[in-house]
Design a protein around this motif. Structure first.
Motif, PDB file in Angstrom:
ATOM      1  N   MET A   8      13.716  23.036  16.498  1.00  0.00           N
ATOM      2  CA  MET A   8      12.874  22.701  17.684  1.00  0.00           C
ATOM      3  C   MET A   8      13.320  22.343  18.828  1.00  0.00           C
ATOM      4  N   SER A   9      13.057  22.765  20.001  1.00  0.00           N
ATOM      5  CA  SER A   9      13.804  22.321  21.318  1.00  0.00           C
ATOM      6  C   SER A   9      12.936  21.165  22.018  1.00  0.00           C
ATOM      7  N   SER A  10      13.747  20.188  22.562  1.00  0.00           N
ATOM      8  CA  SER A  10      12.875  19.303  23.383  1.00  0.00           C
ATOM      9  C   SER A  10      12.843  19.553  24.950  1.00  0.00           C
ATOM     10  N   ILE A  11      11.789  18.940  25.474  1.00  0.00           N
ATOM     11  CA  ILE A  11      11.483  18.943  26.652  1.00  0.00           C
ATOM     12  C   ILE A  11      12.524  17.974  27.525  1.00  0.00           C
ATOM     13  N   TYR A  12      13.268  18.224  28.544  1.00  0.00           N
ATOM     14  CA  TYR A  12      14.121  17.270  28.987  1.00  0.00           C
ATOM     15  C   TYR A  12      14.236  17.557  30.550  1.00  0.00           C
ATOM     16  N   GLU A  13      14.535  16.450  31.257  1.00  0.00           N
ATOM     17  CA  GLU A  13      14.888  16.467  32.951  1.00  0.00           C
ATOM     18  C   GLU A  13      16.273  16.300  32.959  1.00  0.00           C
ATOM     19  N   ILE A  14      16.785  17.037  33.860  1.00  0.00           N
ATOM     20  CA  ILE A  14      18.151  16.824  34.354  1.00  0.00           C
ATOM     21  C   ILE A  14      18.310  16.320  35.740  1.00  0.00           C
ATOM     22  N   THR A  15      19.244  15.361  35.472  1.00  0.00           N
ATOM     23  CA  THR A  15      19.745  14.736  37.008  1.00  0.00           C
ATOM     24  C   THR A  15      21.326  14.878  37.010  1.00  0.00           C
ATOM     25  N   VAL A  16      21.530  15.637  38.304  1.00  0.00           N
ATOM     26  CA  VAL A  16      22.931  15.686  38.732  1.00  0.00           C
ATOM     27  C   VAL A  16      23.416  14.471  39.354  1.00  0.00           C
ATOM     28  N   THR A  17      24.535  13.774  39.007  1.00  0.00           N
ATOM     29  CA  THR A  17      24.789  12.719  39.934  1.00  0.00           C
ATOM     30  C   THR A  17      26.455  12.855  40.280  1.00  0.00           C
ATOM     31  N   LYS A  18      26.920  12.043  40.763  1.00  0.00           N
ATOM     32  CA  LYS A  18      28.390  12.261  41.375  1.00  0.00           C
ATOM     33  C   LYS A  18      29.348  12.159  40.284  1.00  0.00           C
ATOM     34  N   LYS A  19      28.986  11.445  39.080  1.00  0.00           N
ATOM     35  CA  LYS A  19      30.020  11.402  38.041  1.00  0.00           C
ATOM     36  C   LYS A  19      29.537  12.152  36.739  1.00  0.00           C
ATOM     37  N   GLY A  20      28.441  12.917  36.762  1.00  0.00           N
ATOM     38  CA  GLY A  20      27.976  13.547  35.485  1.00  0.00           C
ATOM     39  C   GLY A  20      26.610  13.861  35.799  1.00  0.00           C
ATOM     40  N   ILE A  21      26.053  14.320  34.339  1.00  0.00           N
ATOM     41  CA  ILE A  21      24.957  14.902  34.160  1.00  0.00           C
ATOM     42  C   ILE A  21      23.879  13.932  33.472  1.00  0.00           C
ATOM     43  N   LYS A  22      22.995  13.724  33.855  1.00  0.00           N
ATOM     44  CA  LYS A  22      21.744  12.713  33.119  1.00  0.00           C
ATOM     45  C   LYS A  22      20.752  13.616  32.457  1.00  0.00           C
ATOM     46  N   ARG A  23      20.601  13.372  31.097  1.00  0.00           N
ATOM     47  CA  ARG A  23      19.728  14.357  30.575  1.00  0.00           C
ATOM     48  C   ARG A  23      18.613  13.430  29.680  1.00  0.00           C
ATOM     49  N   LYS A  24      17.281  13.397  30.300  1.00  0.00           N
ATOM     50  CA  LYS A  24      16.353  12.548  29.667  1.00  0.00           C
ATOM     51  C   LYS A  24      15.390  13.381  28.988  1.00  0.00           C
ATOM     52  N   THR A  25      15.241  12.879  27.681  1.00  0.00           N
ATOM     53  CA  THR A  25      14.295  13.860  26.773  1.00  0.00           C
ATOM     54  C   THR A  25      12.963  12.855  27.065  1.00  0.00           C
ATOM     55  N   LEU A  26      11.997  13.887  27.506  1.00  0.00           N
ATOM     56  CA  LEU A  26      10.735  13.566  28.035  1.00  0.00           C
ATOM     57  C   LEU A  26       9.751  12.915  26.803  1.00  0.00           C
ATOM     58  N   THR A  27      10.041  13.479  25.662  1.00  0.00           N
ATOM     59  CA  THR A  27       9.009  12.821  24.516  1.00  0.00           C
ATOM     60  C   THR A  27       9.595  11.357  24.041  1.00  0.00           C
ATOM     61  N   SER A  28      10.935  11.441  24.146  1.00  0.00           N
ATOM     62  CA  SER A  28      11.250   9.903  23.390  1.00  0.00           C
ATOM     63  C   SER A  28      11.875   9.196  24.483  1.00  0.00           C
ATOM     64  N   LYS A  29      12.117   9.676  25.921  1.00  0.00           N
ATOM     65  CA  LYS A  29      12.602   8.779  26.791  1.00  0.00           C
ATOM     66  C   LYS A  29      14.028   8.472  26.694  1.00  0.00           C
ATOM     67  N   LYS A  30      14.520   9.313  25.806  1.00  0.00           N
ATOM     68  CA  LYS A  30      15.854   8.817  25.772  1.00  0.00           C
ATOM     69  C   LYS A  30      16.878   9.472  26.718  1.00  0.00           C
ATOM     70  N   VAL A  31      17.827   8.610  27.318  1.00  0.00           N
ATOM     71  CA  VAL A  31      18.432   9.135  28.281  1.00  0.00           C
ATOM     72  C   VAL A  31      20.042   9.227  27.977  1.00  0.00           C
ATOM     73  N   GLU A  32      20.911  10.380  28.090  1.00  0.00           N
ATOM     74  CA  GLU A  32      21.970  10.630  27.855  1.00  0.00           C
ATOM     75  C   GLU A  32      22.824  10.894  28.801  1.00  0.00           C
ATOM     76  N   PHE A  33      23.985  10.299  29.027  1.00  0.00           N
ATOM     77  CA  PHE A  33      24.901  10.697  30.182  1.00  0.00           C
ATOM     78  C   PHE A  33      25.999  11.530  29.724  1.00  0.00           C
ATOM     79  N   ILE A  34      26.174  12.610  30.365  1.00  0.00           N
ATOM     80  CA  ILE A  34      27.324  13.444  30.225  1.00  0.00           C
ATOM     81  C   ILE A  34      28.280  13.524  31.307  1.00  0.00           C
ATOM     82  N   PRO A  35      29.438  12.898  31.099  1.00  0.00           N
ATOM     83  CA  PRO A  35      30.504  13.223  32.151  1.00  0.00           C
ATOM     84  C   PRO A  35      30.920  14.371  32.637  1.00  0.00           C
ATOM     85  N   TYR A  36      31.113  14.661  33.800  1.00  0.00           N
ATOM     86  CA  TYR A  36      31.681  16.135  34.035  1.00  0.00           C
ATOM     87  C   TYR A  36      32.942  16.358  33.324  1.00  0.00           C
ATOM     88  N   SER A  37      33.926  15.399  32.790  1.00  0.00           N
ATOM     89  CA  SER A  37      34.963  15.690  32.443  1.00  0.00           C
ATOM     90  C   SER A  37      34.932  16.094  30.841  1.00  0.00           C
TER      91      SER A  37
END
Length: 90
Positions: free
Chosen positions: A1-30
């Motif tokens: 089952m896939s989640s619905i999420y929002e992506i925000t691109v920042t200067k240091k990486g990618i923020k992925r926020k799962t809309l159902t659980s409100k969990k925020v994950e930061f993914i550095p570009y490195s």
């Protein structure tokens, strides 16, 4: 089952926020190994072409996970992919 999420691109990486659980994950570009873009063929019926097709991209991360970014889910698909590619070229 896939989640619905929002992506925000920042200067240091990618923020992925799962809309159902409100969990925020930061993914550095490195941690981005590569971005692979694939053309998805259009659909046809007996009456002719239904859709023209589209591109979708998969971001491969060093922990083995993949992040699928598709224009079906993100209106600003082009801007997201350009920003990720520009920041992972270094």
């Amino acid at each position: 089952m896939s989640s619905i999420y929002e992506i925000t691109v920042t200067k240091k990486g990618i923020k992925r926020k799962t809309l159902t659980s409100k969990k925020v994950e930061f993914i550095p570009y490195s941690s981005v190994l590569k971005v692979q873009t694939e053309r998805i063929q259009g659909s046809y019926s007996d009456a002719g072409q239904i859709t023209t097709g589209y591109f979708e991209s998969t971001v491969f991360l060093e922990d083995g996970t993949e992040l699928l970014i598709s224009p079906d889910h993100f209106e600003n698909y082009q801007k997201i992919i350009i920003a990720i590619r520009e920041n992972t070229l270094n």
